[in-house]
Design a protein around this motif. Structure first.
Motif, short mmCIF file in Angstrom:
data_model
loop_
_atom_site.label_atom_id
_atom_site.label_comp_id
_atom_site.label_asym_id
_atom_site.label_seq_id
_atom_site.Cartn_x
_atom_site.Cartn_y
_atom_site.Cartn_z
N ASP A 31 0.83 -1.21 0.00
CA ASP A 31 0.00 0.00 0.00
C ASP A 31 0.86 1.25 0.00
O ASP A 31 0.45 2.29 -0.51
CB ASP A 31 -0.90 0.01 1.24
N ARG A 32 2.04 1.13 0.61
CA ARG A 32 2.99 2.25 0.64
C ARG A 32 4.32 1.76 0.09
O ARG A 32 4.87 0.79 0.58
CB ARG A 32 3.21 2.76 2.07
N LEU A 33 4.83 2.47 -0.90
CA LEU A 33 6.14 2.15 -1.46
C LEU A 33 7.08 3.29 -1.12
O LEU A 33 6.85 4.45 -1.48
CB LEU A 33 6.06 1.99 -2.98
N PHE A 34 8.15 2.95 -0.41
CA PHE A 34 9.22 3.90 -0.12
C PHE A 34 10.45 3.44 -0.89
O PHE A 34 10.97 2.36 -0.64
CB PHE A 34 9.52 3.94 1.38
N TYR A 35 10.90 4.27 -1.83
CA TYR A 35 12.04 3.89 -2.66
C TYR A 35 13.23 4.75 -2.27
O TYR A 35 13.28 5.95 -2.57
CB TYR A 35 11.71 4.06 -4.14
N PHE A 36 14.21 4.14 -1.61
CA PHE A 36 15.38 4.86 -1.12
C PHE A 36 16.69 4.36 -1.73
O PHE A 36 17.77 4.83 -1.35
CB PHE A 36 15.48 4.74 0.41
N ALA A 37 16.63 3.41 -2.63
CA ALA A 37 17.86 2.88 -3.23
C ALA A 37 18.45 3.88 -4.21
O ALA A 37 17.72 4.47 -5.01
CB ALA A 37 17.57 1.56 -3.94
N PRO A 38 19.77 4.08 -4.19
CA PRO A 38 20.38 4.98 -5.17
C PRO A 38 20.43 4.32 -6.54
O PRO A 38 20.29 3.09 -6.64
CB PRO A 38 21.79 5.18 -4.61
N PRO A 39 20.62 5.10 -7.59
CA PRO A 39 20.85 4.48 -8.91
C PRO A 39 22.18 3.73 -8.94
O PRO A 39 23.01 3.87 -8.04
CB PRO A 39 20.90 5.69 -9.86
N GLN A 40 22.38 2.94 -9.99
CA GLN A 40 23.68 2.32 -10.20
C GLN A 40 24.71 3.42 -10.49
O GLN A 40 24.35 4.58 -10.66
CB GLN A 40 23.60 1.31 -11.35
N ARG A 41 25.97 3.08 -10.55
CA ARG A 41 27.02 4.09 -10.55
C ARG A 41 27.39 4.65 -11.92
O ARG A 41 28.22 5.55 -12.00
CB ARG A 41 28.29 3.52 -9.88
N GLU A 42 26.83 4.13 -12.98
CA GLU A 42 27.19 4.61 -14.32
C GLU A 42 25.94 4.83 -15.15
O GLU A 42 24.89 4.23 -14.90
CB GLU A 42 28.13 3.62 -15.01
N GLY A 43 26.08 5.69 -16.17
CA GLY A 43 25.00 5.93 -17.11
C GLY A 43 24.17 7.15 -16.76
O GLY A 43 24.31 7.76 -15.70
N ASP A 44 23.30 7.54 -17.69
CA ASP A 44 22.43 8.70 -17.51
C ASP A 44 21.04 8.32 -17.02
O ASP A 44 20.23 9.20 -16.71
CB ASP A 44 22.29 9.47 -18.83
N THR A 45 20.72 7.02 -16.98
CA THR A 45 19.40 6.58 -16.56
C THR A 45 19.52 5.64 -15.36
O THR A 45 20.57 5.02 -15.14
CB THR A 45 18.67 5.85 -17.70
N ASP A 46 18.44 5.52 -14.61
CA ASP A 46 18.43 4.66 -13.44
C ASP A 46 17.84 3.31 -13.83
O ASP A 46 16.63 3.08 -13.75
CB ASP A 46 17.61 5.30 -12.32
N THR A 47 18.71 2.42 -14.29
CA THR A 47 18.24 1.10 -14.73
C THR A 47 17.80 0.24 -13.55
O THR A 47 16.96 -0.65 -13.70
CB THR A 47 19.35 0.37 -15.51
#
Length: 283
Positions: free
Chosen positions: A62-78
């Motif tokens: 019911d509640r999504l908390f997204y706190f993970a950082p993106p990966q370390r390379e690239g312009d998009t958060d794969t």
């Protein structure tokens, strides 16, 4: 209600504790066993997953908390793309902790949420992409743009005690911060309230020069203030990542957050935040 916390680290565990206290079933997604133990210690379930490599079998929430950082390379958060693809239905509440770095260098200007993003580093561009993904996934998502996070065991104590130089005030810009307990409370409120806006600056609202922060910490530790160096010397001594942070200056306004959430920060004065953080750290 079920709260799912992706990237349940220091901030996530604090949110998990608030969710457990509110009666939610809580799942914290982590990568390591030590992190899982911290999640279980506050009464939440721990799910160990490699977000980049494992098949993602995530529970409905019911509640999504997204706190993970993106990966370390690239312009998009794969990494985020994989996670959102694995979630079957859009939660009622969605909260993402981003970074104030998406604004880029703003000099002496006060920055509120109406200012267009102008990410200058690859790191910040990934965050801009993550914000876009999250808002496309859930148009009611709340994006919290956080500056430097400080708190217990998140202070440059060793650096100050060792007399490591910092950039002098004339070459440096404005710095902003948020105490980790305030950030956790803001995230929890964003995941439990109907709010007017999608984007909030999650800052204490009191920007200063970096030297003010370091000098106050040094005084509390009973050591000499850090020596200052010029920008030219900093380029020779500091890492590329540290220099990328120092190149950017902005003064973050948190007026929207205070107006919409009605939240009075526990540590709007970072003097009190530093004192509480040092008191909470083990000897």
């Amino acid at each position: 209600m079920h709260s799912l916390i992706i990237g349940c680290g220091d901030t996530g565990v604090r949110v998990a504790a608030r969710a457990v206290a509110a009666g939610d079933t809580v799942t914290g997604v982590v990568r390591s066993e030590p992190s899982a133990a911290k999640v279980r210690a506050v009464g939440a379930h721990a799910l160990r997953v490699d977000l980049d490599a494992d098949v993602l079998d995530l529970p409905a929430c019911d509640r999504l908390f997204y706190f993970a950082p993106p990966q370390r390379e690239g312009d998009t958060d794969t990494r985020m793309a994989r996670v959102l693809h694995a979630i079957d239905s859009v939660p009622t509440y969605t909260v993402y902790i981003s970074t104030s770095g998406v604004y880029g260098d703003c000099g002496d200007a006060w920055v509120d949420e109406t200012r267009p993003v102008n990410a200058e580093s690859e790191r910040a561009k990934r965050r801009v992409d993550a914000e876009r993904q999250m808002l496309e996934f859930s148009p009611q998502a709340r994006v919290l743009r956080a500056p430097g996070i400080y708190g217990p065991n998140r202070l440059p104590v060793e650096r100050v005690q060792e007399g490591t130089p910092i950039l002098n005030d004339t070459d440096g810009g404005w710095s902003n911060r948020i105490h980790i307990d305030d950030l956790a409370t803001i995230a929890w409120l964003a995941g439990t309230q109907a709010l007017t806006h999608n984007i909030y600056n999650a800052s204490d609202g009191h920007p200063t020069g970096l030297g003010v922060y370091y000098d106050m910490l040094a005084d509390m530790l009973g050591v000499s203030p850090p020596p200052r160096i010029s920008w030219a010397e900093a380029e020779q001594r500091f890492s590329a990542m540290r220099l990328s942070f120092l190149r950017e200056s902005r003064r973050l306004s948190n007026q929207r957050l205070r107006d919409d959430m009605g939240y009075e920060l526990a540590f709007a004065d970072f003097h009190d935040g530093l004192a509480a953080s040092l008191k909470a750290e083990p000897d």
